[in-house]
Design a protein around this motif. Structure first.
Motif, PDB file in Angstrom:
ATOM      1  N   LYS A   1       0.830  -1.206   0.000  1.00 47.59           N
ATOM      2  CA  LYS A   1       0.000   0.000   0.000  1.00 47.59           C
ATOM      3  C   LYS A   1       0.865   1.257   0.000  1.00 47.59           C
ATOM      4  O   LYS A   1       0.560   2.226  -0.690  1.00 47.59           O
ATOM      5  N   LEU A   2       1.957   1.254   0.765  1.00 47.31           N
ATOM      6  CA  LEU A   2       2.880   2.390   0.748  1.00 47.31           C
ATOM      7  C   LEU A   2       3.511   2.552  -0.632  1.00 47.31           C
ATOM      8  O   LEU A   2       3.632   3.666  -1.140  1.00 47.31           O
ATOM      9  N   ALA A   3       3.905   1.430  -1.221  1.00 47.15           N
ATOM     10  CA  ALA A   3       4.530   1.475  -2.546  1.00 47.15           C
ATOM     11  C   ALA A   3       3.531   1.989  -3.578  1.00 47.15           C
ATOM     12  O   ALA A   3       3.893   2.782  -4.460  1.00 47.15           O
ATOM     13  N   PHE A   4       2.289   1.549  -3.483  1.00 49.12           N
ATOM     14  CA  PHE A   4       1.268   2.049  -4.412  1.00 49.12           C
ATOM     15  C   PHE A   4       1.128   3.565  -4.274  1.00 49.12           C
ATOM     16  O   PHE A   4       1.121   4.284  -5.271  1.00 49.12           O
ATOM     17  N   ALA A   5       1.011   4.033  -3.034  1.00 49.79           N
ATOM     18  CA  ALA A   5       0.845   5.472  -2.807  1.00 49.79           C
ATOM     19  C   ALA A   5       2.034   6.251  -3.356  1.00 49.79           C
ATOM     20  O   ALA A   5       1.865   7.271  -4.026  1.00 49.79           O
ATOM     21  N   ARG A   6       3.246   5.753  -3.102  1.00 47.33           N
ATOM     22  CA  ARG A   6       4.445   6.449  -3.575  1.00 47.33           C
ATOM     23  C   ARG A   6       4.518   6.410  -5.101  1.00 47.33           C
ATOM     24  O   ARG A   6       4.794   7.412  -5.748  1.00 47.33           O
ATOM     25  N   GLY A   7       4.258   5.266  -5.673  1.00 51.11           N
ATOM     26  CA  GLY A   7       4.324   5.137  -7.120  1.00 51.11           C
ATOM     27  C   GLY A   7       3.224   5.907  -7.817  1.00 51.11           C
ATOM     28  O   GLY A   7       3.446   6.509  -8.871  1.00 51.11           O
TER      29      GLY A   7
END
Length: 121
Positions: free
Chosen positions: A32-38
């Motif tokens: 979820k963090l990676a999705f938000a950052r990406g």
């Protein structure tokens, strides 16, 4: 998750596992963090095309409400309507891009940097 399953690249899976260990977080939380950052970045600037070796089928970690929100955010970003297959593809691009950004931040940090603060900044 409704729609097409997302399969993370083998390299993306390796980054995911590393960051789950570094941050003492679960894989879904890091995804979820990676999705938000990406999602908030311009993932066209990252070498997503090089991540072709399939490594791990992402289980259902996003709720239906999350997927509906992400779909509308992606529609707004792409400026066109998308189906469930395109939604999965766009989400996977954002996740892979976010993971690559995490790795870059990790490699470029110095010994005094707090990794969690770098990821959230």
């Amino acid at each position: 998750m409704s729609g097409k399953r997302m399969v993370l690249s083998a390299y993306g899976k390796q980054i995911l596992d590393n960051f789950a260990a570094y941050l003492s977080m679960s894989r879904p939380q890091v995804l979820k963090l990676a999705f938000a950052r990406g999602f908030t970045s311009d993932y066209d600037t990252h070498p997503i095309g090089t991540l072709t070796e399939k490594g791990w089928e992402i289980p259902d970690v996003f709720s239906e409400e999350d997927l509906l929100l992400f779909k509308h955010l992606i529609i707004n970003k792409c400026k066109k309507d998308i189906d469930s297959s395109e939604l999965s593809q766009e989400m996977l691009k954002s996740i892979e891009s976010g993971l690559l950004m995490f790795e870059k931040l990790y490699n470029e940090r110095n010994s005094l940097d707090d990794l969690k603060m770098l990821l959230l900044s």
